[in-house]
Motif scaffolding. Structure first.
Motif, short mmCIF file in Angstrom:
data_model
loop_
_atom_site.label_atom_id
_atom_site.label_comp_id
_atom_site.label_asym_id
_atom_site.label_seq_id
_atom_site.Cartn_x
_atom_site.Cartn_y
_atom_site.Cartn_z
N LYS A 145 0.84 -1.21 0.00
CA LYS A 145 0.00 0.00 0.00
C LYS A 145 0.87 1.26 0.00
O LYS A 145 0.60 2.21 -0.74
CB LYS A 145 -0.92 0.01 1.23
N ILE A 146 1.90 1.25 0.83
CA ILE A 146 2.81 2.41 0.88
C ILE A 146 3.50 2.59 -0.47
O ILE A 146 3.60 3.70 -0.99
CB ILE A 146 3.84 2.25 2.01
N LEU A 161 4.09 5.39 -5.64
CA LEU A 161 4.12 5.39 -7.10
C LEU A 161 3.04 6.32 -7.69
O LEU A 161 3.27 7.01 -8.67
CB LEU A 161 3.92 3.97 -7.64
N GLN A 162 1.86 6.32 -7.06
CA GLN A 162 0.77 7.16 -7.56
C GLN A 162 1.07 8.64 -7.36
O GLN A 162 0.65 9.47 -8.16
CB GLN A 162 -0.53 6.81 -6.83
N ASN A 163 1.78 8.98 -6.30
CA ASN A 163 2.01 10.38 -5.96
C ASN A 163 3.39 10.89 -6.38
O ASN A 163 3.79 11.97 -5.97
CB ASN A 163 1.81 10.60 -4.46
N LEU A 167 7.32 14.18 -13.86
CA LEU A 167 8.50 14.64 -14.61
C LEU A 167 9.80 14.04 -14.07
O LEU A 167 10.82 14.09 -14.73
CB LEU A 167 8.58 16.17 -14.56
N ASN A 168 9.72 13.49 -12.87
CA ASN A 168 10.89 12.88 -12.25
C ASN A 168 10.46 11.59 -11.55
O ASN A 168 10.45 11.51 -10.32
CB ASN A 168 11.51 13.87 -11.25
N PRO A 169 10.08 10.56 -12.32
CA PRO A 169 9.56 9.33 -11.71
C PRO A 169 10.65 8.56 -10.95
O PRO A 169 11.84 8.77 -11.17
CB PRO A 169 9.06 8.53 -12.90
#
Length: 152
Positions: A30-31, A36-38, A42-44
């Motif tokens: 979950k964390i 990943l969602q947040n 532009l900088n994954p």
């Protein structure tokens, strides 16, 4: 949900939530999904970071499993010493005894008449009145029959 349904739903929820002291696989996932969602589009997050986090979690999970296995092993080893050493009743044991006054050591042989335990350790109670720890036994043998005794 209408107003009545939502208030009924909320009234059935626990008033105080207590955080769990243990983080498991589900909490980690979950964390990680939230992270990943947040993330900044532009900088994954780099693959290396993701893989390192997964590897770290995997190691932690394995260590927790190993700790649990060791706890189980220790618990199994601590099965009642009375039961573990009950087969010693009737046997002759040889052990080293120390005279408390002189400090002189001697080898003594006596028959086990009972087994008890103290703090998880097996105590052999002998027919000479002494009590010794099972791990202090040097030799074990079947009791010798004295002359004139029948083995009935």
């Amino acid at each position: 949900m209408n107003k009545i349904d939502s208030s009924l739903y909320l009234s059935n929820q626990p008033k105080n939530r207590a955080p769990s002291p243990n983080l498991g696989k589900d909490e980690f996932i979950k964390i990680l999904m939230t992270q990943l969602q947040n993330q900044d589009p532009l900088n994954p997050m780099e693959d290396k970071e993701f893989i390192a986090q997964m590897a770290t979690f995997s190691q932690l999970e394995q260590m927790m499993h190993m700790a649990s296995s060791i706890d189980t092993l220790v618990h199994n080893q601590l099965v009642s010493p009375v039961i573990q050493y009950s087969h010693m009743i009737g046997k002759e044991v040889t052990y080293e005894s120390e005279n408390e006054k002189t400090g002189e050591k001697s080898i003594v042989t006596s028959q086990v008449v009972a087994v008890s335990q103290k703090d998880g350790w097996a105590i052999l109670e002998l027919d000479n009145g002494e009590k010794i720890y099972a791990d202090s036994v040097l030799k074990v043998k079947e009791q010798q029959l004295k002359e004139g005794e029948n083995d009935e």
